[in-house]
Design a protein around this motif. Structure first.
Motif, PDB file in Angstrom:
ATOM      1  N   ILE A   3       0.855  -1.188   0.000  1.00  0.00           N
ATOM      2  CA  ILE A   3       0.000   0.000   0.000  1.00  0.00           C
ATOM      3  C   ILE A   3       0.891   1.238   0.000  1.00  0.00           C
ATOM      4  O   ILE A   3       1.762   1.383   0.868  1.00  0.00           O
ATOM      5  CB  ILE A   3      -0.922   0.024   1.235  1.00  0.00           C
ATOM      6  CG1 ILE A   3      -1.884  -1.176   1.213  1.00  0.00           C
ATOM      7  CG2 ILE A   3      -1.709   1.330   1.292  1.00  0.00           C
ATOM      8  CD1 ILE A   3      -2.677  -1.351   2.490  1.00  0.00           C
ATOM      9  N   LEU A   4       0.684   2.090  -0.979  1.00  0.00           N
ATOM     10  CA  LEU A   4       1.295   3.419  -1.012  1.00  0.00           C
ATOM     11  C   LEU A   4       0.248   4.386  -0.479  1.00  0.00           C
ATOM     12  O   LEU A   4      -0.873   4.416  -0.978  1.00  0.00           O
ATOM     13  CB  LEU A   4       1.699   3.777  -2.442  1.00  0.00           C
ATOM     14  CG  LEU A   4       2.221   5.182  -2.708  1.00  0.00           C
ATOM     15  CD1 LEU A   4       3.522   5.436  -1.972  1.00  0.00           C
ATOM     16  CD2 LEU A   4       2.393   5.406  -4.214  1.00  0.00           C
ATOM     17  N   THR A   5       0.592   5.150   0.535  1.00  0.00           N
ATOM     18  CA  THR A   5      -0.434   5.975   1.173  1.00  0.00           C
ATOM     19  C   THR A   5       0.111   7.355   1.526  1.00  0.00           C
ATOM     20  O   THR A   5       1.324   7.534   1.689  1.00  0.00           O
ATOM     21  CB  THR A   5      -0.974   5.280   2.438  1.00  0.00           C
ATOM     22  OG1 THR A   5      -2.030   6.067   2.999  1.00  0.00           O
ATOM     23  CG2 THR A   5       0.113   5.068   3.474  1.00  0.00           C
ATOM     24  N   ARG A   6      -0.807   8.320   1.650  1.00  0.00           N
ATOM     25  CA  ARG A   6      -0.402   9.716   1.845  1.00  0.00           C
ATOM     26  C   ARG A   6      -0.335  10.114   3.309  1.00  0.00           C
ATOM     27  O   ARG A   6       0.114  11.225   3.619  1.00  0.00           O
ATOM     28  CB  ARG A   6      -1.361  10.638   1.085  1.00  0.00           C
ATOM     29  CG  ARG A   6      -0.796  12.048   0.884  1.00  0.00           C
ATOM     30  CD  ARG A   6      -1.616  12.859  -0.079  1.00  0.00           C
ATOM     31  NE  ARG A   6      -2.839  13.392   0.502  1.00  0.00           N
ATOM     32  CZ  ARG A   6      -3.751  14.075  -0.184  1.00  0.00           C
ATOM     33  NH1 ARG A   6      -3.585  14.279  -1.481  1.00  0.00           N
ATOM     34  NH2 ARG A   6      -4.837  14.539   0.395  1.00  0.00           N
ATOM     35  N   SER A   7      -0.803   9.292   4.214  1.00  0.00           N
ATOM     36  CA  SER A   7      -0.778   9.696   5.610  1.00  0.00           C
ATOM     37  C   SER A   7      -0.573   8.476   6.482  1.00  0.00           C
ATOM     38  O   SER A   7      -0.725   7.335   6.029  1.00  0.00           O
ATOM     39  CB  SER A   7      -2.073  10.421   5.985  1.00  0.00           C
ATOM     40  OG  SER A   7      -1.942  11.063   7.238  1.00  0.00           O
ATOM     41  N   ALA A   8      -0.224   8.725   7.735  1.00  0.00           N
ATOM     42  CA  ALA A   8       0.108   7.614   8.628  1.00  0.00           C
ATOM     43  C   ALA A   8      -0.161   7.999  10.065  1.00  0.00           C
ATOM     44  O   ALA A   8      -0.258   9.178  10.422  1.00  0.00           O
ATOM     45  CB  ALA A   8       1.575   7.223   8.459  1.00  0.00           C
ATOM     46  N   PHE A   9      -0.262   6.976  10.898  1.00  0.00           N
ATOM     47  CA  PHE A   9      -0.392   7.160  12.339  1.00  0.00           C
ATOM     48  C   PHE A   9       0.320   6.011  13.033  1.00  0.00           C
ATOM     49  O   PHE A   9       0.675   5.003  12.411  1.00  0.00           O
ATOM     50  CB  PHE A   9      -1.862   7.234  12.751  1.00  0.00           C
ATOM     51  CG  PHE A   9      -2.063   7.697  14.170  1.00  0.00           C
ATOM     52  CD1 PHE A   9      -1.803   9.019  14.520  1.00  0.00           C
ATOM     53  CD2 PHE A   9      -2.465   6.820  15.166  1.00  0.00           C
ATOM     54  CE1 PHE A   9      -1.972   9.461  15.821  1.00  0.00           C
ATOM     55  CE2 PHE A   9      -2.631   7.253  16.466  1.00  0.00           C
ATOM     56  CZ  PHE A   9      -2.382   8.577  16.800  1.00  0.00           C
ATOM     57  N   ALA A  10       0.520   6.153  14.323  1.00  0.00           N
ATOM     58  CA  ALA A  10       1.269   5.176  15.106  1.00  0.00           C
ATOM     59  C   ALA A  10       0.709   3.772  14.930  1.00  0.00           C
ATOM     60  O   ALA A  10      -0.482   3.552  15.097  1.00  0.00           O
ATOM     61  CB  ALA A  10       1.243   5.576  16.580  1.00  0.00           C
ATOM     62  N   GLY A  11       1.570   2.844  14.594  1.00  0.00           N
ATOM     63  CA  GLY A  11       1.180   1.463  14.382  1.00  0.00           C
ATOM     64  C   GLY A  11       1.011   1.089  12.931  1.00  0.00           C
ATOM     65  O   GLY A  11       0.854  -0.092  12.595  1.00  0.00           O
ATOM     66  N   GLN A  12       1.079   2.064  12.036  1.00  0.00           N
ATOM     67  CA  GLN A  12       0.770   1.786  10.628  1.00  0.00           C
ATOM     68  C   GLN A  12       1.845   0.938   9.954  1.00  0.00           C
ATOM     69  O   GLN A  12       1.606   0.365   8.893  1.00  0.00           O
ATOM     70  CB  GLN A  12       0.562   3.097   9.875  1.00  0.00           C
ATOM     71  CG  GLN A  12      -0.228   2.926   8.581  1.00  0.00           C
ATOM     72  CD  GLN A  12      -0.847   4.221   8.119  1.00  0.00           C
ATOM     73  OE1 GLN A  12      -1.578   4.867   8.852  1.00  0.00           O
ATOM     74  NE2 GLN A  12      -0.541   4.614   6.892  1.00  0.00           N
ATOM     75  N   GLN A  13       3.019   0.821  10.576  1.00  0.00           N
ATOM     76  CA  GLN A  13       4.062  -0.018   9.998  1.00  0.00           C
ATOM     77  C   GLN A  13       3.615  -1.470   9.859  1.00  0.00           C
ATOM     78  O   GLN A  13       4.131  -2.208   9.020  1.00  0.00           O
ATOM     79  CB  GLN A  13       5.342   0.060  10.841  1.00  0.00           C
ATOM     80  CG  GLN A  13       5.294  -0.631  12.191  1.00  0.00           C
ATOM     81  CD  GLN A  13       4.598   0.190  13.265  1.00  0.00           C
ATOM     82  OE1 GLN A  13       4.281   1.357  13.043  1.00  0.00           O
ATOM     83  NE2 GLN A  13       4.393  -0.390  14.439  1.00  0.00           N
ATOM     84  N   ARG A  14       2.646  -1.900  10.651  1.00  0.00           N
ATOM     85  CA  ARG A  14       2.187  -3.292  10.588  1.00  0.00           C
ATOM     86  C   ARG A  14       1.274  -3.564   9.394  1.00  0.00           C
ATOM     87  O   ARG A  14       0.897  -4.715   9.163  1.00  0.00           O
ATOM     88  CB  ARG A  14       1.469  -3.669  11.880  1.00  0.00           C
ATOM     89  CG  ARG A  14       0.165  -2.920  12.156  1.00  0.00           C
ATOM     90  CD  ARG A  14      -0.459  -3.346  13.480  1.00  0.00           C
ATOM     91  NE  ARG A  14      -1.740  -2.699  13.752  1.00  0.00           N
ATOM     92  CZ  ARG A  14      -1.936  -1.739  14.646  1.00  0.00           C
ATOM     93  NH1 ARG A  14      -0.905  -1.302  15.369  1.00  0.00           N
ATOM     94  NH2 ARG A  14      -3.143  -1.221  14.843  1.00  0.00           N
ATOM     95  N   CYS A  15       0.935  -2.528   8.641  1.00  0.00           N
ATOM     96  CA  CYS A  15      -0.076  -2.644   7.587  1.00  0.00           C
ATOM     97  C   CYS A  15       0.486  -2.868   6.191  1.00  0.00           C
ATOM     98  O   CYS A  15      -0.276  -2.867   5.218  1.00  0.00           O
ATOM     99  CB  CYS A  15      -0.951  -1.385   7.578  1.00  0.00           C
ATOM    100  SG  CYS A  15      -1.822  -1.077   9.125  1.00  0.00           S
ATOM    101  N   GLY A  16       1.789  -3.041   6.049  1.00  0.00           N
ATOM    102  CA  GLY A  16       2.345  -3.199   4.706  1.00  0.00           C
ATOM    103  C   GLY A  16       2.210  -1.949   3.873  1.00  0.00           C
ATOM    104  O   GLY A  16       1.890  -2.015   2.687  1.00  0.00           O
TER     105      GLY A  16
END
Length: 818
Positions: free
Chosen positions: A452-465
């Motif tokens: 997944i290429l995404t424009r925003s993130a939050f804590a824990g998002q590293q687990r989402c690929g």
């Protein structure tokens, strides 16, 4: 009677005093009440402590959206001396002042890591009819420590000292409320509402608009890497990406037809320039009323299944734009709207017509969906799976995952989500949106790794690929300079995968006076330098509006700019064994690929260095971030003004530019090691600034003494050739080690042990290279291969000759190099 009253008052005094000095030990830590505040200290592990505070007697249930770890059984002791209760594990000591409420954190040797400045502050707040609080906690930092992280900010600065951040997710600012310190600890503020972080000489504070409690974690990793490892242990580990995601990606806003999209891949193959992926941006669904329909309703894409097959037949991959919002004529909107699963506030696009400025007489009606709602996430995936995943599309470009919030009104925060007001959970929107897709895809199939290429993130998002890009940044030199500290702070927020739009997104100013902006020397220079920076980020992806970025737009083979672009892309591919092995270290050892120099060097000069970094443990990258051949045009635009082509300003067409002239720039080499110039093999001792000669096709790259780097074959795509003939460069002057990782390149069998590792160890005194026994196996693994060994020394081995060529069959080999 007076005597009885006096006795009564004395008894009351001692009772209150006794209550203030009391605590209860639990399986995880202690619970106490101090100054009308319930306080709980919990060990989540020997290195990680959770602190919960709430007004006395207020019951609530806090289920973290970020934290996935459950507390483990930890051996700890509790001792009370005077007003101080001390909790101690085998990694960390916590002191609680039962009188003031202040909590302090120490190493076992007694060094103070961090201390609260004073007790918690709870201010009554009416959150859309729910009684809650605005919460605030102050800390005291050492005046000499530096702190980093808190996501991505476009400030152009690395250190967070003396900084105030208004933390609300935006297009180019991603906030992750986790920071790391040079003193070896990390602090995670577990709150999802709009928050303010402020560091002053007097205090450092987090203040969140709403919260039923104060909830934060302190973790002691001993250094920045260790603290990041603690955070990932708490919030989830980063899975492996497919090998093909580390190749070169071409994109633009946007390919307008099926033929155009496939034609780009065909052209790269004809030119012999490596390419692994292409991206289809928006409006393949048709008009804006069908926004994000997740179907090919645009007549210019008549046979999407064949389109995907044509791309796959060229050994390339396709990811496609999907959004967090839906137009009113989509199936998703019509299914979600009656169930109250949409958030009715202004978002992109604002008009149903393709026009600028937006025609407000024809509002688009597009609304973001409520990703906090599990049923809404199910509906989202149902349509995504049917409309796109079933076609064999390889990954997702999740745009506007912050999401776009235009024409903001304070009442928008009162909108109800599944988890309460939008205000309460605002900043966790990207985690829930991206996480919903990741969880559903993983449940549907393990054959294809999530990307997944995404424009925003939050804590824990590293687990989402997910790999986060820095948003719609401007095409300017200042914007390029900003990306380096932005990316480094982001990766120090425990989310390792990050990238940018190579060349910047809004580039319309460079079209002024030019029939094609890609022929404008000002843009050519900026683009090449941005591309060279992008080659040393976790994803190398060219994208933007106004100026097409495909290599053939810049000229042809034999021309300076074309050749510089091709050289940079080929360099990226030669490093794929190094990059892929480093990505395994991210997954297996909680490592970080893109590294601030302060992570690896105890050198005060690098604590706030904004223009250099390490890529993996061996390569120092010093991008050229100032114009050397053309005027440094000032270009300013944003997501509103950038689309307005009429107001584009920029340099008028001028004289031709000679890009063959040599230039130079200053580079600082950190102390504590020697460095090798990647291009010349010159050896230089660290701890000083040097002047490095540059050309348009090269940026300063330095290899740390003691490094071992594998170089792969020349290929057109990442998996074209097996790694059966690798060059292994050993940079002498210090001992070193490198582990080569290999697996099936895509699928999740590595989680079941289907992978292999080969460790190379260099003994500098003996000039001996040991290649270990291969560990592990996987289907298709090479049984035999060649390693071409080159010992790099100052001024040595710049030819194509190798010091040794070794046939390796999986058994240990020790070889001495001349």
């Amino acid at each position: 009677m007076k005597k009885l009253n006096l006795v009564f008052l004395l008894l009351m005094f001692f009772a209150i005093g006794s209550q203030a000095q009391s605590y209860t030990k639990s399986n995880l830590g202690i619970k106490t009440q101090i100054n009308s505040t319930d306080v709980e200290i919990q060990f989540y592990g020997p290195s990680t402590v959770r602190v919960l505070k709430s007004p006395m007697g207020k019951t609530f249930e806090k289920k973290s959206l970020s934290v996935v770890k459950t507390p483990q059984a930890v051996k700890f002791t509790v001792k009370k001396q005077g007003d101080i209760v001390s909790l101690k594990s085998n990694k960390l000591k916590v002191d609680v002042d039962l009188k003031s409420g202040k909590i302090s954190y120490y190493t076992l040797s007694g060094e103070q890591l961090l201390s609260e400045k004073e007790g918690a502050t709870f201010t009554d707040f009416n959150d859309a009819g729910s009684k809650t609080y605005t919460i605030n906690q102050l800390f005291t930092l050492d005046k000499n420590e530096d702190i980093y992280g808190l996501g991505q900010q476009q400030r152009g600065k690395l250190s967070l000292r003396n900084t105030k951040l208004n933390m609300v997710q935006g297009n180019t600012d991603d906030y992750v409320p986790f920071l790391v310190s040079t003193k070896g600890y990390g602090l995670f503020w577990d709150n999802y509402s709009p928050s303010v972080f402020e560091d002053t000489p007097e205090s450092t504070s987090f203040k969140s608009e709403v919260g039923d409690c104060i909830d934060y974690y302190i973790m002691f990793g001993g250094n920045i890497d260790g603290s990041i490892a603690c955070m990932r242990d708490l919030t989830g580990q980063a899975p492996m990406f497919p090998l093909w995601t580390f190749g070169y990606w071409q994109s633009k806003e946007r390919y307008k037809s099926q033929n155009e999209l496939v034609g780009v891949v065909n052209k790269y193959r004809e030119l012999g320039v490596p390419l692994d992926g292409i991206i289809q941006d928006w409006q393949y669904w048709g008009n804006n009323y069908l926004w994000n329909a997740m179907e090919f309703l645009n007549t210019e894409f008549p046979n999407p299944k064949k389109m995907v097959e044509d791309i796959h037949n060229q050994n390339a991959h396709l990811i496609i734009s999907i959004w967090s919002s839906f137009g009113p004529q989509t199936k998703q909107f019509r299914e979600m709207e009656p169930k109250g699963m949409l958030l009715n506030f202004g978002t992109w696009p604002q008009s149903g017509l393709e026009s600028w400025p937006p025609n407000r007489e024809y509002p688009s009606g597009v609304q973001p969906y409520d990703p906090y709602n599990p049923e809404a996430r199910d509906i989202y995936w149902k349509h995504l799976q049917k409309g796109l995943f079933s076609l064999g599309i390889d990954g997702w470009w999740m745009d506007s995952t912050e999401p776009d919030h235009l024409d903001f009104k304070p009442s928008d925060f009162d909108l109800k989500t599944y988890l309460g007001s939008f205000r309460k959970v605002r900043n966790a929107f990207p985690l829930m949106a991206v996480g919903g897709v990741a969880e559903h895809q993983r449940s549907a199939s393990s054959d294809k790794r999530i990307f997944i290429l995404t424009r925003s993130a939050f804590a824990g998002q590293q687990r989402c690929g997910a790999n986060t890009w820095s948003g719609d940044v401007n095409s300017s030199w200042q914007s390029l300079r900003n990306q380096i500290p932005a990316g480094l702070n982001f990766t120090m927020s425990a989310i390792p995968y990050w990238n940018t739009d190579i060349g910047g997104f809004f580039a319309g100013a460079y079209n002024r006076g030019w029939s094609e902006g890609a022929k404008n020397p000002s843009f050519q220079e900026l683009y090449v330098r941005w591309l060279q920076f992008g080659a040393f980020t976790p994803m190398m992806r060219s994208h933007g509006t106004d100026i097409p970025r495909e290599i053939y737009n810049f000229g042809k083979k034999g021309e300076t700019i074309f050749d510089a672009i091709a050289k940079t892309i080929n360099l990226r591919y030669s490093l794929l064994p190094y990059i892929y092995s480093t990505s395994w270290s991210v997954t297996n050892n909680q490592y970080t690929i893109m590294r601030a120099l302060v992570m690896d060097f105890n050198d005060k000069k690098v604590k706030d260095m904004n223009n250099e970094y390490m890529f993996g443990k061996s390569i120092l990258v010093a991008p050229v971030v100032n114009a050397q051949y053309t005027p440094e045009t000032i270009v300013k635009s944003d997501a509103e003004t950038g689309w307005d082509k009429k107001d584009a300003t920029g340099e008028k067409k001028g004289a031709a530019v000679n890009f063959t002239q040599p230039k130079s720039m200053k580079v600082y080499l950190p102390e504590g090691t020697a460095w090798y110039d990647f291009w010349t093999n010159e050896k230089i001792n660290g701890g000083k600034e040097i002047v490095k000669a540059t050309t348009i096709d090269e940026i300063p790259l330095y290899i740390k003494s003691g490094s071992i780097i594998p170089f792969g074959p020349q290929v057109q795509y990442a998996t074209e050739k097996k790694w059966d003939d690798l060059e292994i460069r050993v940079y002498g002057g210090a001992n070193g080690e490198f582990t080569l990782y290999e697996d099936e390149n895509d699928n999740y069998n590595y989680e079941k042990g289907a992978y292999s590792t080969i460790t190379f160890t260099w003994n500098d005194a003996k000039k001996a290279l040991t290649i270990s026994n291969r560990k592990g196996s996987f289907p298709g693994m090479l049984a035999e291969r060649k390693f071409k060994i080159r010992l790099v020394a100052s001024g040595k081995n710049t030819s194509n000759e190798y010091d040794k060529v070794i046939v390796y069959k999986g058994k240990k080999i020790v070889t001495v190099l001349p």
